[in-house]
Design a protein around this motif. Structure first.
Motif, PDB file in Angstrom:
ATOM      1  N   HIS A  39       0.940  -1.233   0.184  1.00 31.73           N
ATOM      2  CA  HIS A  39      -0.042   0.089  -0.073  1.00 31.73           C
ATOM      3  C   HIS A  39       0.910   1.196  -0.132  1.00 31.73           C
ATOM      4  N   LEU A  40       0.236   2.408   0.110  1.00 32.22           N
ATOM      5  CA  LEU A  40       0.898   3.690   0.107  1.00 32.22           C
ATOM      6  C   LEU A  40       0.271   4.371   1.290  1.00 32.22           C
ATOM      7  N   VAL A  41       1.222   5.178   1.915  1.00 26.29           N
ATOM      8  CA  VAL A  41       0.974   6.041   3.057  1.00 26.29           C
ATOM      9  C   VAL A  41       1.209   7.345   2.674  1.00 26.29           C
ATOM     10  N   ILE A  42      -0.179   7.989   2.180  1.00 25.27           N
ATOM     11  CA  ILE A  42      -0.182   9.343   1.601  1.00 25.27           C
ATOM     12  C   ILE A  42      -0.706  10.409   2.515  1.00 25.27           C
ATOM     13  N   ASP A  43       0.472  11.228   3.152  1.00 25.29           N
ATOM     14  CA  ASP A  43       0.300  12.092   4.175  1.00 25.29           C
ATOM     15  C   ASP A  43      -0.327  11.403   5.501  1.00 25.29           C
ATOM     16  N   GLY A  44      -0.082  10.289   5.632  1.00 21.18           N
ATOM     17  CA  GLY A  44      -0.455   9.647   6.736  1.00 21.18           C
ATOM     18  C   GLY A  44      -1.648   8.722   6.471  1.00 21.18           C
ATOM     19  N   VAL A  45      -2.048   8.777   5.414  1.00 19.06           N
ATOM     20  CA  VAL A  45      -3.617   8.007   5.232  1.00 19.06           C
ATOM     21  C   VAL A  45      -3.073   6.577   4.313  1.00 19.06           C
TER      22      VAL A  45
END
Length: 194
Positions: A39-45
């Protein structure tokens, strides 16, 4: 925006024209490392699917993208654990759907039935990935057989929906889907535990 992957940082402009190059970088580095994108963590999400759309819709505001990639073995375990957890939670719900479809299904019952169909689609995708991926010791023939059976049952279920036959839907879930669900649960549980 900053892209963080395998301890390296790459800077990209917050511009749609940068996205193709950024995703190519992500996938090529993951491929070279013989890893699987978790997965990706995009600005904490945490974002687990449809990455491109998520990023594109928020392109003006994104500051950091952290790539989480795991070994193939870990990814397989994660898929199996997620599948096992879903199957265990879904079995009691399937019982409720069956009971309600033998009577007159409410709008809520139809919504839960739709959710069950979405779960079946996710399981189908997971089984496809597991049957097509050569780097694991799972019984690909058993998984392929389960997937074929699930596809046939889904086809019959959709025909029953088109016919508006709630009793047939309940019968198919009771006598076809539920036993297969239990078989999948046992198969997955054996592989999660081992």
């Amino acid at each position: 925006m900053q892209l963080n992957i395998f301890g390296q940082t790459f800077d990209y402009r917050n511009d749609r024209s940068e996205l193709e190059a950024m995703f190519q970088k992500i996938f090529s580095m993951i491929d070279e490392a013989d890893r699987q994108l978790s997965h990706l963590v995009i600005d904490g999400v945490e974002v687990y699917d449809d990455f491109e759309t998520y990023v594109e819709e928020r392109i003006d505001f994104i500051r950091t993208i952290d790539v989480v990639a795991v070994t193939i073995e870990q990814y397989i375990q994660d898929v199996l654990q997620t599948m096992h957890s879903y199957l265990m939670r879904a079995l009691p719900e399937i019982e409720r759907i069956i009971d309600e479809f033998y009577q007159t299904p409410s709008e809520d019952a139809w919504m839960r039935f739709e959710q069950m169909l979405e779960g079946i689609q996710w399981i189908d995708q997971a089984l496809y990935w597991l049957t097509e991926h050569p780097k694991h010791s799972l019984d690909r023939q058993a998984l392929a057989r389960i997937r074929e059976t699930l596809a046939e049952q889904l086809r019959q279920l959709l025909e029953a929906v088109e016919a508006g036959d709630a009793i047939l839907i309940a019968d198919l879930i009771q006598y076809e889907i539920k036993p297969l669900w239990k078989e999948m649960t046992e198969h997955v549980q054996t592989n999660v535990v081992n």
